[in-house]
Design a protein around this motif. Structure first.
Motif, short mmCIF file in Angstrom:
data_model
loop_
_atom_site.label_atom_id
_atom_site.label_comp_id
_atom_site.label_asym_id
_atom_site.label_seq_id
_atom_site.Cartn_x
_atom_site.Cartn_y
_atom_site.Cartn_z
N VAL A 223 0.83 -1.20 0.00
CA VAL A 223 0.00 0.00 0.00
C VAL A 223 0.87 1.26 0.00
N LEU A 224 1.96 1.23 0.74
CA LEU A 224 2.84 2.39 0.82
C LEU A 224 3.77 2.50 -0.38
N GLY A 225 3.79 1.46 -1.22
CA GLY A 225 4.74 1.45 -2.31
C GLY A 225 6.16 1.41 -1.80
N ALA A 226 6.36 0.70 -0.69
CA ALA A 226 7.64 0.69 0.01
C ALA A 226 8.44 -0.55 -0.33
N THR A 227 9.70 -0.55 0.12
CA THR A 227 10.57 -1.71 -0.03
C THR A 227 11.01 -2.15 1.36
N LEU A 228 10.71 -3.37 1.70
CA LEU A 228 11.10 -3.91 3.00
C LEU A 228 12.56 -4.32 2.92
N ILE A 229 13.42 -3.58 3.58
CA ILE A 229 14.85 -3.84 3.45
C ILE A 229 15.41 -4.66 4.60
N SER A 230 14.60 -4.95 5.60
CA SER A 230 15.03 -5.85 6.67
C SER A 230 13.79 -6.47 7.29
N GLY A 231 13.97 -7.55 7.99
CA GLY A 231 12.84 -8.23 8.61
C GLY A 231 11.90 -8.85 7.60
N LYS A 232 12.43 -9.34 6.48
CA LYS A 232 11.57 -9.87 5.43
C LYS A 232 10.80 -11.10 5.88
N HIS A 233 11.32 -11.79 6.88
CA HIS A 233 10.60 -12.97 7.39
C HIS A 233 9.34 -12.57 8.15
N CYS A 234 9.18 -11.26 8.44
CA CYS A 234 8.00 -10.79 9.15
C CYS A 234 6.85 -10.41 8.21
N ARG A 235 7.04 -10.56 6.91
CA ARG A 235 6.00 -10.17 5.96
C ARG A 235 4.65 -10.82 6.24
N PRO A 236 4.59 -12.10 6.63
CA PRO A 236 3.28 -12.73 6.84
C PRO A 236 2.58 -12.33 8.13
N LEU A 237 3.25 -11.61 9.03
CA LEU A 237 2.66 -11.26 10.32
C LEU A 237 1.52 -10.25 10.14
N HIS A 238 0.43 -10.47 10.87
CA HIS A 238 -0.74 -9.61 10.74
C HIS A 238 -0.77 -8.55 11.84
N TYR A 239 -1.34 -7.39 11.49
CA TYR A 239 -1.42 -6.27 12.41
C TYR A 239 -2.83 -5.69 12.41
N SER A 240 -3.30 -5.31 13.59
CA SER A 240 -4.58 -4.62 13.68
C SER A 240 -4.34 -3.12 13.67
#
Length: 396
Positions: free
Chosen positions: A245-262
């Motif tokens: 959504v932010l059009g961002a690039t995740l440059i660290s913590g890529k293993h956290c991509r599947p984690l859900h947030y409220s």
């Protein structure tokens, strides 16, 4: 009736495999989720399953089979890439797109109904030729697309598909919505062959299945195909969704991509470091171990204050009741010293989450220092380019 059959060569279709058109009573009731489930089930019973979204609205660029760029509906990309639908090309999966201004063009006569019909029929025929069975996904409720004479009901009738309606959980309101959509299908000659009720509270699953099953058979002569319970997790975005959504690039913590947030996990930081650290301590004391903080890319003071706080926690030098703002002024002064030499990083966002933080080509000295000394903790902090009030960032 759908009859399972072994894989067939291109051009050989098992008999009596009518296309399945998944429609909904309105937006955001789980139509795409149901389509994903149906695709998964159909692929276990058939050799080659086709997919088409005849009329799409939200579209993205992809590379076609001939190497050229084209635009298709975003749900088409999900289906093709996730399930590896190599038997059908992108060129035929999203024949009609409705971008901004398309409706005016249609009313002005710049786009004809026959042109739309030809594109849909030609694409559908090609996908049917290459598949044992075809799954079709609609757009929104059954009436969406009426202004361009290509509603879901009209499209389903055009290609001779059997319609499966998806509605939200409940009894009275769900039935009312289904009845309106059923009548429209009937008006255009589209066959309703089943109903799926989604997002039902777990404690009401049995009741909804019993009552809705009876009323569907008695009133419409169609079966209740399924009742799906409500899973709150699916309503929460994961880190990869936020990144997209932010059009961002995740440059660290890529293993956290599947984690859900409220929504309670996300906070925008616009205050001074001292106030931010007080909130940070409060959230930490309350047990918030995985929040996301968003701040402007020029707020090095916030970044440094946050990292100083986390390092104290990690090294055991902070306990509940301590004043986390003790070093806030020092962090702010350090950040201010770096301000004259600051150059925005040439990427939309720098994102860190529970992993090493490695900035990309940033000339900010504070980033250079963090790269060698800092590690992100149980929180995530998004350091963003200017992005507020719907305005595009100048460096994106």
């Amino acid at each position: 009736e759908v009859v399972p059959a072994p894989s067939a060569e291109v051009g050989e279709r098992p008999p009596m495999c009518r296309p399945i058109f998944v429609a909904a009573t309105r937006q955001n009731v789980g139509k795409t989720t149901v389509s994903l489930a149906l695709m998964s089930g159909l692929r276990k019973r058939f050799g080659k399953v086709g997919f088409i979204k005849p009329v799409g609205q939200q579209h993205v660029p992809v590379t076609g089979s001939d190497g050229t760029e084209l635009r298709v509906d975003k749900d088409v990309v999900v289906m093709k890439e996730y399930f590896g639908l190599d038997n059908i090309p992108y060129e035929h999966m999203s024949p009609v797109l409705v971008p901004k201004g398309y409706t005016k063009q249609y009313i002005d006569g710049e786009v004809s109904r026959q042109a739309q019909v030809d594109r849909i029929q030609n694409s559908f025929a090609e996908i049917e030729r290459r598949s044992d069975i075809t799954l079709v996904e609609g757009t929104g409720h059954v009436g969406v697309g009426s202004i361009i004479d290509m509603s879901n009901a009209q499209t389903a009738a055009l290609i001779g598909a059997d319609v499966v309606l998806v509605a939200n959980g409940g009894l009275g309101s769900a039935f009312d919505e289904l009845e309106v959509n059923r009548v429209m299908c009937e008006h255009h000659g589209a066959r309703l062959r089943g109903v799926i009720i989604n997002k039902v509270l777990p404690e009401k699953l049995g009741m909804v299945k019993d009552y809705f099953g009876r009323v569907c058979e008695q009133r419409w002569g169609v079966p209740l195909l399924g009742v799906i319970d409500y899973l709150p997790l699916l309503s929460k975005p994961c880190l990869s969704d936020i990144e997209q959504v932010l059009g961002a690039t995740l440059i660290s913590g890529k293993h956290c991509r599947p984690l859900h947030y409220s929504t309670e996990d996300v906070e925008v930081v616009t205050t001074a470091p001292r106030r931010f650290l007080r909130k940070l301590r409060h959230r930490y004391d309350q047990g918030a171990r995985r929040p996301i903080y968003l701040t402007h890319i020029t707020r090095d003071d916030v970044v440094l204050a946050y990292l100083a706080f986390y390092q104290r926690v990690k090294q055991g030098r902070w306990e509940a009741g301590d004043d986390p703002t003790r070093n806030a002024d020092r962090a702010a002064a350090a950040a201010a010293a770096f301000t004259p030499t600051f150059t925005p990083a040439p990427i939309p966002a720098l994102v860190g989450a529970a992993a090493s933080f490695t900035p990309l080509r940033s000339t900010t000295p504070s980033f250079a220092a963090l790269a060698s000394t800092a590690r992100w903790g149980p929180s995530a902090l998004l350091h963003l380019l200017p992005l507020s009030l719907g305005r595009s960032p100048p460096h994106s």
